[in-house]
Design a protein around this motif. Structure first.
Motif, PDB file in Angstrom:
ATOM      1  N   THR A   4       0.845  -1.298  -0.076  1.00 25.13           N
ATOM      2  CA  THR A   4      -0.058  -0.049  -0.070  1.00 25.13           C
ATOM      3  C   THR A   4       0.904   1.172  -0.126  1.00 25.13           C
ATOM      4  O   THR A   4       0.221   2.498  -0.339  1.00 25.13           O
ATOM      5  N   TRP A   5       2.056   1.133   0.250  1.00 25.87           N
ATOM      6  CA  TRP A   5       3.145   2.305   0.275  1.00 25.87           C
ATOM      7  C   TRP A   5       2.908   3.391  -0.782  1.00 25.87           C
ATOM      8  O   TRP A   5       3.130   4.515  -0.461  1.00 25.87           O
ATOM      9  N   LYS A   6       2.902   2.611  -1.894  1.00 25.34           N
ATOM     10  CA  LYS A   6       2.949   3.633  -3.108  1.00 25.34           C
ATOM     11  C   LYS A   6       1.830   4.541  -3.354  1.00 25.34           C
ATOM     12  O   LYS A   6       1.726   5.593  -3.882  1.00 25.34           O
ATOM     13  N   SER A   7       0.642   4.420  -2.720  1.00 26.10           N
ATOM     14  CA  SER A   7      -0.267   5.225  -2.683  1.00 26.10           C
ATOM     15  C   SER A   7      -0.460   6.479  -1.710  1.00 26.10           C
ATOM     16  O   SER A   7      -1.255   7.248  -1.672  1.00 26.10           O
ATOM     17  N   ALA A   8       0.439   5.927  -0.845  1.00 28.19           N
ATOM     18  CA  ALA A   8       0.547   7.202   0.564  1.00 28.19           C
ATOM     19  C   ALA A   8       0.923   8.495  -0.181  1.00 28.19           C
ATOM     20  O   ALA A   8       1.623   8.610  -1.190  1.00 28.19           O
ATOM     21  N   LYS A   9       0.470   9.583   0.450  1.00 31.61           N
ATOM     22  CA  LYS A   9       1.009  10.817   0.408  1.00 31.61           C
ATOM     23  C   LYS A   9       1.572  11.438   1.299  1.00 31.61           C
ATOM     24  O   LYS A   9       1.713  11.469   2.221  1.00 31.61           O
ATOM     25  N   LEU A  10       2.546  12.740   0.953  1.00 27.96           N
ATOM     26  CA  LEU A  10       3.130  13.384   2.000  1.00 27.96           C
ATOM     27  C   LEU A  10       2.219  14.284   2.672  1.00 27.96           C
ATOM     28  O   LEU A  10       2.534  14.570   3.911  1.00 27.96           O
TER      29      LEU A  10
END
Length: 398
Positions: A391-397
């Protein structure tokens, strides 16, 4: 360096808080300056101080305030004197506190307003006030101008920035302070992180690195659904026997990992906190090499690949280089190569970027520019914890 004694709201003379930096013999880690961190829940006035061993400072409090000092919360009573031991993070009784006041040296705290430093009185001799808002050298590359400004805030995000440029026992790290200043500016202006939630340490000693990590843990425990961002720029070395990776503080030695801070310990400490997520940006390699590719310690003729550290929880680590590569500078831009492209993508997207997009951009552009500018390979890598591998790729800053 300004280290954090944070206080908010108007002051009165009803109560006082004394903060001590003790010297404990045999504890090398705490023979350096210790940051004292304290704030109240409302207000805009900040007091900050970095205390050498056997120094103390004090501030005045207002009755009824809810205050926090190094994670310890208390309600201020009228005409009450509080004494706090920085090393043990405990309150002292009146008798011991008064004894320390008589035997320790006093250091005037600094009041921070609007990003600048104002001294209520002059510091004691040899105590110099330095503003965190003042960069060490001009920043004028394309990522240093026209920094996007957001109209949103990130009230639950806390940032730890450690920018180590000037070392005592090994070569300096070119542009590290520029990197740290720029990252802080982007966190405030573009990501919307409140300035008082950014803990920025320049040229941090071993004690300061440890205290900064502990401060982040305290913030994660106090605030609900808090997110942690850690940025480190400086030297890294591997343990010659185990391969374990270590951050090198400015008073650390390239031949002695005992004088350094374990990267694995940092990962474990923050992943074990109540943080909703932890993101690292590491503009360092852990091979024992300098930014110019030479060896941190001359006796080591070849860079050694550090062992991969175990990452747990909802954690993402963006690292500047892989294997036995060097995290190199981008001399034309006066930044680290990795940091420049990190900031460039945030600038282009105004911070609205997914981790997957950010990772692809950094890896592609660092690899190309490393070849063109330095004629050496540099391949950034991303590592994640087991909890967010898918799921990390869809996380945002933000």
């Amino acid at each position: 360096m300004i280290l954090g004694l944070f206080v908010y709201c108007g002051m009165s003379q009803t109560s006082k808080l004394y903060v001590f930096s003790p010297w404990y013999y045999g504890c090398d880690l705490f023979k350096q300056e210790l940051p004292a961190d304290m704030y109240k829940s409302n207000g805009t006035v900040n007091y900050q101080s970095g205390l050498p061993p056997k120094y103390y400072t004090y501030i005045e409090l207002e009755e009824g305030d809810i205050a926090i000092v190094n994670g310890r919360k208390f309600k201020v009573e009228a005409n009450k004197t509080y004494y706090f031991d920085l090393l043990k993070s405990t309150f002292l009784d009146d008798k011991k506190g008064e004894k320390l006041k008589k035997s320790y040296k006093y250091k005037e705290p600094m009041r921070i307003e609007g990003g600048g430093v104002v001294l209520a009185q002059q510091n004691q001799p040899n105590q110099t006030a330095v503003s965190d808002a003042m960069p060490q050298m001009p920043r004028n590359s394309d990522v240093d101008i026209n920094v996007p400004i957001t109209d949103k805030t990130s009230p639950n995000t806390f940032v730890l920035i450690i920018a180590n440029e000037n070392y005592e026992f090994v070569d300096d790290v070119q542009f590290a302070l520029n990197d740290g200043e720029a990252v802080k500016e982007y966190c405030i202006k573009t990501l919307g992180v409140p300035e008082r939630q950014i803990f920025f340490y320049k040229n941090a000693s071993a004690g300061i690195v440890s205290s900064g990590v502990n401060k982040m843990v305290q913030a994660m425990d106090i605030f609900d659904d808090a997110k942690a961002i850690v940025y480190y720029c400086g030297h890294g070395i591997p343990d010659e026997k185990t391969g374990d990776a270590y951050l090198v503080p400015t008073d650390g030695k390239g031949t002695d990992v005992a004088s350094c801070y374990s990267l694995g310990k940092m990962y474990k400490t923050l992943s074990g906190s109540k943080a909703k997520s932890v993101t690292y940006f590491m503009d360092a390699c852990f091979t024992g090499a300098n930014r110019d590719g030479s060896m941190l310690v001359a006796a080591r003729g070849v860079a050694r690949e550090a062992k991969k550290e175990t990452i747990e929880g909802n954690t993402v680590v963006f690292s500047a280089a892989s294997g036995d590569e060097t995290a190199m500078p981008y001399t034309e831009k006066q930044h680290g190569l990795f940091t420049y492209f990190l900031l460039k993508k945030i600038q282009e997207t105004k911070g609205d970027v997914s981790y997957g997009e950010l990772a692809d951009y950094i890896k592609t552009n660092v690899r190309k520019e490393a070849f063109l500018s330095n004629e050496k390979p540099q391949n950034p890598i991303i590592a994640t914890g087991t909890q967010n591998q898918n799921t990390w790729k869809s996380a945002k800053l933000k």
